[in-house]
Design a protein around this motif. Structure first.
Motif, PDB file in Angstrom:
ATOM      1  N   PRO A  74       0.593   9.451   4.488  1.00 39.99           N
ATOM      2  CA  PRO A  74       0.628   8.247   3.640  1.00 39.99           C
ATOM      3  C   PRO A  74       1.747   8.241   2.612  1.00 39.99           C
ATOM      4  N   ASP A 101       4.817   8.877   3.281  1.00 41.72           N
ATOM      5  CA  ASP A 101       6.022   8.390   3.961  1.00 41.72           C
ATOM      6  C   ASP A 101       5.762   6.946   4.400  1.00 41.72           C
ATOM      7  N   ALA A 102       6.241   5.976   3.602  1.00 45.17           N
ATOM      8  CA  ALA A 102       5.929   4.571   3.848  1.00 45.17           C
ATOM      9  C   ALA A 102       7.123   3.801   4.389  1.00 45.17           C
ATOM     10  N   ARG A 145       1.497   0.275  -1.670  1.00 48.62           N
ATOM     11  CA  ARG A 145       2.869   0.654  -1.346  1.00 48.62           C
ATOM     12  C   ARG A 145       3.685  -0.558  -0.918  1.00 48.62           C
ATOM     13  N   TYR A 146       3.082  -1.436  -0.139  1.00 49.69           N
ATOM     14  CA  TYR A 146       3.824  -2.616   0.312  1.00 49.69           C
ATOM     15  C   TYR A 146       4.121  -3.538  -0.868  1.00 49.69           C
ATOM     16  N   ARG A 203       0.627   2.497  12.354  1.00 50.88           N
ATOM     17  CA  ARG A 203      -0.647   2.705  11.658  1.00 50.88           C
ATOM     18  C   ARG A 203      -1.067   4.171  11.709  1.00 50.88           C
ATOM     19  N   ARG A 236      12.760   3.648  10.186  1.00 48.47           N
ATOM     20  CA  ARG A 236      12.621   3.832   8.746  1.00 48.47           C
ATOM     21  C   ARG A 236      13.861   3.287   8.063  1.00 48.47           C
ATOM     22  N   ALA A 295      -2.221   1.290   1.376  1.00 48.20           N
ATOM     23  CA  ALA A 295      -1.108   0.654   2.088  1.00 48.20           C
ATOM     24  C   ALA A 295      -0.656  -0.613   1.371  1.00 48.20           C
ATOM     25  N   LEU A 305       6.097   1.411   7.167  1.00 48.53           N
ATOM     26  CA  LEU A 305       5.170   0.417   6.626  1.00 48.53           C
ATOM     27  C   LEU A 305       5.920  -0.650   5.842  1.00 48.53           C
ATOM     28  N   TRP A 349       1.093   6.220   9.362  1.00 51.20           N
ATOM     29  CA  TRP A 349       0.734   6.023   7.956  1.00 51.20           C
ATOM     30  C   TRP A 349      -0.522   6.819   7.604  1.00 51.20           C
TER      31      TRP A 349
END
Length: 449
Positions: free
Chosen positions: A150, A152-153, A182-183, A143, A17, A179, A156, A146
């Motif tokens: 969800p 906590d990204a 967030r990205y 994956r 992370r 996803a 990701l 996530w």
């Protein structure tokens, strides 16, 4: 809210992370690091003692050798400390691959069905396929994490674009949209930080693109531009495929334009040359211009952001068709209305992220093939090619289906069958360092010089 007024940038971690506030620690995509460690042993695992040469020979024959990156690594890097036993195993694998290709090459000239099946465009370098397979293992826990949490990204957002797309493609529609959202936010945030503090955030931006971020910019310059070499000179070259040479010249010509844009501060023309794929961003780094590299990274991140927005719009549209309510995570981009509401606004064209380096090479491929086929209609052109190196198998597979069936296609078949048989004899009769396995790697895959 998503505004493209500023280019997007991103972060990449060495740990699982990575906090957005610590760009210096986000140096690489964790999956890229894992794949590199596994990929470093690919040659040993594929050609080492106890491995099945039949299996790797089938892969080499089906995919016509290795890509440029892995072909150069196999042909140059391993040669520094390659023992005689492994050289013999590599030679044996290529000899078996030639035995599998010869009948297909012969039949494909007269059998259209065989030509479509064998000389198709859907090829994948065996080493690249192994890398993608290896990436699936570290992506699986990311994956699953996530899907469990969800909110906590961190893991990701640490992925590069390529591995994020691999992960997102394995998610169901609604979690995939979450996803991507967030990205996208991470990409846009990093892009904005890149414009404010390029030195601190350049590593993060390159990591999102999938490019290694060194401690300092690699100094260097492109080779002299020889993109205008005559076709007769390319045909008669004794040590390289003429199409590979033309693509190499186009790459150098593109690098000259990119260097010109960087040296003259022509940022308004950067879109004409800017790369966005991993391979050509690495070429841009070699120019040693930090300001140019900043512009290239911003361009690539802006394109990645626009691609992600289109994917989000597509997901929202699919959810609407399935009569589901809009997801709570969707925040549409607000746009200012500079025109009256009654004014007709033309439909926006779909954005396609295109690397200008790849585009230059693709144009060179098509132009060179057309010119080469025209030259081979004449006896002079066929004589020059017969006295030169000939085509690598990858470009032979591209050229053979579109060649004239009467003379050119038969000539190409007979010429390269003779070259392959001669190479096969050398591979099976040699021992140790005398085995020409590097020539086999080069003959199969080819690469721009």
């Amino acid at each position: 809210m998503h505004e493209l007024s500023e280019p997007p940038a991103v972060r990449a971690p060495q740990s699982a992370r990575i906090p957005l506030q610590s760009p210096a620690s986000a140096l690489r995509c964790p999956v890229c690091l894992g794949v590199e460690r596994i990929g470093a042993t690919y040659a040993e695992r594929s050609f080492g003692p106890g491995t099945s040469m039949t299996a790797i020979a089938e892969s080499i024959a089906d995919d016509l050798g290795f890509c440029e990156r892995h072909g150069l690594g196999l042909g140059l890097g391993l040669g520094l400390g390659l023992d005689a036993a492994r050289s013999t195993r590599i030679a044996h694998a290529f000899a078996v691959a030639i035995a599998r290709i010869e009948p297909l090459l012969h039949e494909s000239v007269v059998d259209e069905r065989c030509r479509r099946l064998f000389f198709s465009t859907g090829r994948r370098c065996p080493a690249c396929a192994a890398d993608d397979s290896a990436a699936g293992r570290p992506l699986a826990p990311i994956r699953q994490g996530w899907l469990r949490t969800p909110d906590d990204a961190g893991e990701l957002e640490a992925l590069c674009r390529h591995h994020f797309q691999s992960l997102a493609s394995r998610l169901a529609l609604e979690p995939r949209g979450r996803a991507i959202q967030r990205y996208l936010e991470a990409v846009e945030a990093a892009a904005q930080e890149l414009t404010r503090s390029p030195d601190a955030w350049m590593a993060r931006a390159l990591a999102l693109i999938g490019q290694e971020a060194p401690d300092e910019v690699i100094a260097g310059a492109p080779d002299p531009d020889d993109a205008s070499r005559r076709m007769q000179d390319l045909l008669a070259a004794p040590d390289a495929c003429p199409i590979c040479q033309a693509i190499g010249g186009a790459r150098r010509h593109w690098l000259q334009g990119l260097r010109w844009a960087g040296e003259h501060g022509a940022t308004e023309y950067l879109w004409l040359f800017a790369p966005c794929c991993v391979r050509h961003v690495a070429e841009a780094r070699r120019l040693g211009n930090a300001g140019l590299l900043e512009g290239v990274a911003a361009f690539a991140l802006a394109g990645i952001g626009e691609q992600l927005r289109q994917q989000l719009a597509s997901i929202v549209h699919e959810l609407a068709l399935s009569q589901q309510a809009k997801p709570v995570w969707h925040r549409p981009r607000r746009r200012r209305r500079d025109k009256p509401a009654a004014a007709a606004v033309p439909a926006r064209r779909r954005f396609v992220l295109c690397c200008q380096g790849c585009e230059a090479e693709a144009i060179a491929l098509e132009r060179t093939c057309a010119e080469l086929l025209e030259c081979l209609r004449k006896p002079r052109g066929r004589d020059l090619l017969a006295r030169g190196h000939g085509l690598c198998l990858r470009h032979l597979a591209h050229l053979l289906p579109i060649a004239a069936q009467d003379t050119v296609r038969v000539f190409l078949r007979d010429l390269h069958l003779a070259r392959l048989r001669s190479l096969q004899t050398a591979l099976t009769s040699g021992h140790g360092a005398s085995v020409p396995w590097r020539e086999a790697v080069h003959r199969f895959g080819g690469w721009p010089e």
